[in-house]
Scaffold this motif. Structure first.
Motif, PDB file in Angstrom:
ATOM      1  N   GLN A  11      76.433  44.389  26.547  1.00  8.91           N
ATOM      2  CA  GLN A  11      76.517  43.573  25.340  1.00  8.91           C
ATOM      3  C   GLN A  11      75.375  43.897  24.380  1.00  8.91           C
ATOM      4  N   ALA A  12      74.184  44.109  24.917  1.00  9.75           N
ATOM      5  CA  ALA A  12      73.052  44.469  24.058  1.00  9.75           C
ATOM      6  C   ALA A  12      73.301  45.805  23.369  1.00  9.75           C
ATOM      7  N   ALA A  14      80.761  38.460  22.870  1.00  6.42           N
ATOM      8  CA  ALA A  14      79.678  37.750  23.546  1.00  6.42           C
ATOM      9  C   ALA A  14      80.153  36.400  24.070  1.00  6.42           C
ATOM     10  N   ARG A  30      76.336  41.337  36.616  1.00  9.81           N
ATOM     11  CA  ARG A  30      75.818  40.530  35.510  1.00  9.81           C
ATOM     12  C   ARG A  30      74.817  41.336  34.675  1.00  9.81           C
ATOM     13  N   LYS A  31      73.960  42.104  35.350  1.00 10.01           N
ATOM     14  CA  LYS A  31      72.972  42.913  34.626  1.00 10.01           C
ATOM     15  C   LYS A  31      73.666  43.965  33.781  1.00 10.01           C
ATOM     16  N   ALA A  86      80.344  35.478  28.028  1.00 16.03           N
ATOM     17  CA  ALA A  86      79.531  34.382  28.548  1.00 16.03           C
ATOM     18  C   ALA A  86      80.309  33.491  29.501  1.00 16.03           C
ATOM     19  N   GLU A 142      76.624  43.769  32.520  1.00 15.13           N
ATOM     20  CA  GLU A 142      77.256  43.079  31.388  1.00 15.13           C
ATOM     21  C   GLU A 142      76.244  42.797  30.285  1.00 15.13           C
ATOM     22  N   ARG A 143      75.041  42.356  30.669  1.00 10.48           N
ATOM     23  CA  ARG A 143      74.010  42.069  29.669  1.00 10.48           C
ATOM     24  C   ARG A 143      73.595  43.338  28.922  1.00 10.48           C
TER      25      ARG A 143
END
Length: 287
Positions: free
Chosen positions: A145-146, A190, A138-139, A194, A141-142
């Motif tokens: 995306q950023a 995004a 998850r980290k 999500a 992926e964040r």
């Protein structure tokens, strides 16, 4: 260049390439990965044209398909794929999905299995891969995306993908560079991203059944950006397990590829599509 109109009025853009005259092979339909358009299959589709009709399309909000509002859960994307198949005719179809396209084609196949002749999963996301449920992923992926959002803001996203897309034929290469690296695509990415965590849980808790449908899984053999050694090994093991629990399951390693197998092992993918179209049961080649 063609358009399929879905029951709710939305439109999906697709490109159909004819195979040999008189061929009785199933029509091959390609599903791209997270935020990727039809152009990603620009090397594979010409190979498939040697033996079958094939269709590449853009999910809503990607390529030339208009955007749609609301969540982008895998079940909805699979329903859209089902609408495209309805538009194309009675089938039969071989569905081919790369990365996040893997769960989408599995769900679409499970919804109407009678018209599906086979499924080919190309380095697909799979809920059998336990690492996908971790906070570590998850980290990542964040962060990804950023970074993607930052790159597109400064018009650098296309440059980041210039080398891998250089292998594409001129037409698809121009299309992907013109259509694939825009703020609108990043917003679609995004929205798709999500929904991934809850979709993975739903797939794990409610497994998709594909009784009688031959399934081939293809794994990249090399580490690649975003898929270091440990993740690569875990993903490949999930592909092996998927083949073991599938009808006529076959697992193949793509020797020249990391995650972007359609850009580096197009001939291998086409050969596996042809093999599954003929429904020839062959043992796991990676054993």
């Amino acid at each position: 260049m063609s358009i399929a109109r879905l029951p709710d009025g939305r439109e999906l853009y697709y490109e159909r390439v004819a195979g040999p005259a008189g061929s009785d092979a199933p029509t091959v339909v390609f599903e791209s990965g997270l935020a990727a358009s039809r152009s990603f299959w620009g090397l594979v589709q010409p190979e498939v044209a040697a033996f079958a009709d094939s269709v590449c399309y853009d999910r809503s909000g990607l390529g030339r398909s208009p955007a749609s509002s609301g969540p982008r859960h895998a079940a909805q994307l699979a329903a859209d794929l089902g609408g495209l198949l309805d538009h194309l005719g009675a089938g039969p179809f071989v569905l081919v999905g790369h990365s996040w396209g893997g769960p989408i084609v599995r769900l679409a196949a499970a919804a109407t299995p009678a018209r599906i002749a086979g499924v080919v999963l190309v380095d697909a996301t799979d809920e059998l891969c336990e690492i996908l449920f971790t906070e570590q992923v998850r980290k990542a992926e964040r962060i990804g995306q950023a970074l993607t959002k930052w790159l597109v803001r400064f018009r650098l996203l296309g440059l980041a993908y210039r080398r891998p897309t250089a292998a594409l034929p001129p037409g698809p290469r121009a299309d992907i560079r013109r259509e694939g690296f825009t703020p609108a695509v990043v917003r679609t990415r995004a929205a798709e991203l999500a929904s991934v965590p809850t979709d993975l849980v739903a797939l794990r808790d409610n497994p998709t059944a594909l009784p009688g449908i031959p399934v081939t899984t293809i794994s990249g053999a090399l580490d690649s950006p975003g898929m270091p050694r440990g993740t690569r090994e875990a993903a490949t093991e999930s592909h092996r397990r998927r083949a073991l629990v599938s009808t006529g399951g076959r697992h193949v390693l793509a020797p020249k590829s990391g995650h972007l197998v359609p850009l580096t092992d197009a001939e291998l993918i086409a050969a596996e599509i042809q093999r599954i179209s003929r429904a020839q049961p062959i043992a796991d080649s990676s054993a």
